[in-house]
Design an enzyme around this catalytic site. Sequence first.
Site, short mmCIF file in Angstrom:
data_model
loop_
_atom_site.label_atom_id
_atom_site.label_comp_id
_atom_site.label_asym_id
_atom_site.label_seq_id
_atom_site.Cartn_x
_atom_site.Cartn_y
_atom_site.Cartn_z
N ASP A 80 -43.40 -71.90 -19.28
CA ASP A 80 -43.81 -71.82 -17.87
C ASP A 80 -42.54 -71.76 -17.03
OD1 ASP A 80 -45.15 -72.02 -15.46
OD2 ASP A 80 -45.33 -74.20 -15.58
N HIS A 90 -42.31 -86.54 -19.03
CA HIS A 90 -41.92 -85.52 -18.05
C HIS A 90 -42.29 -85.95 -16.62
CE1 HIS A 90 -41.22 -81.66 -16.14
NE2 HIS A 90 -42.48 -81.63 -15.72
CA CA Z 1 -45.68 -76.35 -16.20
#
Ligand code: CA
Length: 423
Positions: A241, A141
């Site tokens: 999130d 990521h």
């Molecule tokens: Ca995050």
Amino acid sequence: MSKANNPELKSWVEVKADSDFPIQNLPFGIFKTNQTPPRAGIAIGGFVLDLKIIAEAGFFNSIQFDKTVLSQPELNSFIACGKEVTNAVRERISDLLTAENPELRDNTALKAKALILRSDTEMLMPVNVPNYTDFYSSKEHATNVGIMFRDPANALLPNWKHLPVGYHGRASSIVVSGTSIHRPKGQTKADDAVTPSFGPCRLLDFELEVAFIAGKATELGTSISTSQADDFIFGLVLFNDWSARDIQKWEYVPLGPFLAKNFGSTSSPWIVTLEALEPFRVDSPIQEPEVLPYLKFEGKKNFDINLEVEIIPEDGMGKVVSHSNFKHMYWNMAQQLAHHTVNGCNIEVGDLYASGTISGPTADSYGSMLEISWQGKNPTQMPDGTERKFILDNDTVVMRGYCKKDGVRIGFGECSGKILPAL
Ligand code: CA
């Protein structure tokens, strides 16, 4: 390993083969019904086992703890009793639900009171979260984001392989799965604009994460070593999130995420204990360069948890847009906790520590639409003919996770949230 993890165990409660909640799991949560106020429960198959009723029936008499903690609207006081108690409760429930045990199985009246259909319950946040920290621990990521926003040749910033990067998030806006969230409004600035403008977020995204719930507090000034860390981890949840990418882009320099994140984060309702996850430990990725001594660790600290994300439009068929796995994490939970407390920062029972977006090595395993659509350049085709670069109004995002080994499958239940239009 606890005998509650024995793959041979069968329950007298019917558990379907694809259920997240076989007898080897027994996660803790807070539920309520039309008749009962919020209190502690354990999931088994399609049912919630009411722990208050089980305590009142005397089944926990051999375990020394204040049974009223089971009647509270969050699990913090129960968790604070310590692993000695919480593990004993899980093991006692395992024993009670085992096919051969007649204690509850043959008590029809009590069984009818204690076992509640999950479809008749509403799940609430399992803990009151005093503090929330979000890490950034997936190399894939961090690399993808670095390629998109900085320099492909130097995608990872110089600190990234030396410490688990993180920030302090907002605890008050963490909501339980099933809670809708309004599209946030805020300041954004287009690259070619001179001044910022105000309005609903246009680039709303999810972040596929796993979070751990702290089970034990520390005193300010003290630290947790990587070898002590497991003792401080009560269990894990799935975590979305939610992120407003356009707001984030304009606001984050130089202090990091703020209004792009704090409008809402979604947690799954069941805390799968670290003990239930023991059989699914795997080796961590090799860390190169070598980390500083306080971040070194021994043993298997990663967990093989299959993860997926589905986008479901208002009246359309859903599409799974990502298949990832928690085992890919470069920094593990023990290192995150050791780093978080190495300066003396104290932790509290119920604190939530999220992993950061969990992306795998391939495009179908990325953990955010930012990466899946590669900043909107590569839209995802939906079954209803529409396309997604980011999340649209009235879309529901569902995250799921499960482990599988030796014929046992244990899962987390859904982490789901619907995006409503901006207010
Ligand atoms: Ca995050």
